[in-house]
Design a protein around this motif. Structure first.
Motif, PDB file in Angstrom:
ATOM      1  N   LYS A   5      31.106  -4.111  19.742  1.00 39.45           N
ATOM      2  CA  LYS A   5      30.413  -5.382  19.544  1.00 39.45           C
ATOM      3  C   LYS A   5      29.529  -5.350  18.300  1.00 39.45           C
ATOM      4  N   PHE A   6      29.444  -4.191  17.651  1.00 35.77           N
ATOM      5  CA  PHE A   6      28.678  -4.048  16.424  1.00 35.77           C
ATOM      6  C   PHE A   6      29.619  -3.716  15.275  1.00 35.77           C
ATOM      7  N   SER A   7      29.367  -4.295  14.114  1.00 31.68           N
ATOM      8  CA  SER A   7      30.134  -3.918  12.926  1.00 31.68           C
ATOM      9  C   SER A   7      29.586  -2.579  12.422  1.00 31.68           C
ATOM     10  N   GLU A   8      30.318  -1.967  11.504  1.00 34.66           N
ATOM     11  CA  GLU A   8      29.872  -0.678  10.969  1.00 34.66           C
ATOM     12  C   GLU A   8      28.549  -0.823  10.218  1.00 34.66           C
ATOM     13  N   GLU A   9      28.371  -1.940   9.538  1.00 32.35           N
ATOM     14  CA  GLU A   9      27.116  -2.168   8.815  1.00 32.35           C
ATOM     15  C   GLU A   9      25.939  -2.269   9.790  1.00 32.35           C
ATOM     16  N   ILE A  14      21.129   0.089  12.533  1.00 32.15           N
ATOM     17  CA  ILE A  14      20.482   0.574  13.760  1.00 32.15           C
ATOM     18  C   ILE A  14      20.135   2.054  13.617  1.00 32.15           C
ATOM     19  N   LEU A  15      21.018   2.817  12.995  1.00 28.15           N
ATOM     20  CA  LEU A  15      20.741   4.248  12.765  1.00 28.15           C
ATOM     21  C   LEU A  15      19.522   4.442  11.872  1.00 28.15           C
ATOM     22  N   ARG A  16      19.429   3.651  10.802  1.00 25.73           N
ATOM     23  CA  ARG A  16      18.273   3.784   9.912  1.00 25.73           C
ATOM     24  C   ARG A  16      16.996   3.387  10.651  1.00 25.73           C
ATOM     25  N   GLU A  17      17.106   2.417  11.548  1.00 24.08           N
ATOM     26  CA  GLU A  17      15.962   2.027  12.362  1.00 24.08           C
ATOM     27  C   GLU A  17      15.583   3.174  13.309  1.00 24.08           C
ATOM     28  N   THR A  36      25.019   6.693  22.420  1.00 21.58           N
ATOM     29  CA  THR A  36      25.757   5.913  21.423  1.00 21.58           C
ATOM     30  C   THR A  36      25.147   6.100  20.041  1.00 21.58           C
ATOM     31  N   ILE A  37      23.845   6.111  19.963  1.00 19.29           N
ATOM     32  CA  ILE A  37      23.178   6.319  18.671  1.00 19.29           C
ATOM     33  C   ILE A  37      23.526   7.700  18.117  1.00 19.29           C
ATOM     34  N   TYR A  38      23.561   8.714  18.981  1.00 19.37           N
ATOM     35  CA  TYR A  38      23.898  10.059  18.509  1.00 19.37           C
ATOM     36  C   TYR A  38      25.358  10.147  18.062  1.00 19.37           C
ATOM     37  N   VAL A  39      26.247   9.428  18.736  1.00 20.06           N
ATOM     38  CA  VAL A  39      27.657   9.397  18.325  1.00 20.06           C
ATOM     39  C   VAL A  39      27.784   8.718  16.969  1.00 20.06           C
ATOM     40  N   TRP A  40      27.093   7.609  16.782  1.00 14.80           N
ATOM     41  CA  TRP A  40      27.115   6.917  15.494  1.00 14.80           C
ATOM     42  C   TRP A  40      26.536   7.798  14.399  1.00 14.80           C
ATOM     43  N   MET A  50      25.713  -0.571   2.821  1.00 16.95           N
ATOM     44  CA  MET A  50      26.707  -0.883   1.785  1.00 16.95           C
ATOM     45  C   MET A  50      27.746   0.229   1.663  1.00 16.95           C
ATOM     46  N   ASP A  51      27.322   1.482   1.868  1.00 18.59           N
ATOM     47  CA  ASP A  51      28.265   2.594   1.822  1.00 18.59           C
ATOM     48  C   ASP A  51      29.283   2.486   2.954  1.00 18.59           C
ATOM     49  N   ALA A  52      28.834   2.067   4.132  1.00 23.86           N
ATOM     50  CA  ALA A  52      29.728   1.921   5.270  1.00 23.86           C
ATOM     51  C   ALA A  52      30.756   0.824   5.005  1.00 23.86           C
TER      52      ALA A  52
END
Length: 112
Positions: A5-9, A14-17, A36-40, A50-52
């Motif tokens: 339900k989330f795009s890669e961007e 969310i990871l940077r947050e 899920t955050i650790y998997v991402w 932008m890299d993603a």
């Protein structure tokens, strides 16, 4: 394959947050599990949003090029099989079929 339900961007944002705030708090805010955050994080590492996006584009282009290359190789193989007479095609089995390696048998790259 299940679609996220989330795009890669969005995942990268969310990871940077999660880098700035506690993982549990960020996970609760976005209604995802901490795991899920650790998997991402394992998948995207230190990428920026932008890299993603660029990575996704490169992956799709790579897949398209691989498909084109495979189609070209199959066309060349089909042309070679038509032009080469069976007697000069190399090693033969008793029934007149060429010897095929296990890789070619497993992926059915070649039509016999």
């Amino acid at each position: 394959m299940r679609r996220s339900k989330f795009s890669e961007e969005q995942m990268v944002k969310i990871l940077r947050e999660a880098d700035r705030a506690p993982v549990a708090e960020v996970a609760k805010r976005h209604k995802i599990s901490e795991q899920t955050i650790y998997v991402w994080r394992r998948k995207f590492g230190t990428l920026e949003a932008m890299d993603a996006k660029r990575l996704k584009g490169l992956e799709s282009e790579n897949a398209r090029l691989k498909k084109l290359l495979t189609e070209r190789d199959l066309e060349i193989a089909a042309e070679n099989d038509e032009r080469v007479p069976a007697s000069s095609a190399g090693p033969q089995r008793r029934e007149g079929r060429p010897v095929v390696s296990t890789c070619e048998r497993a992926c059915r790259c070649r039509v016999l």
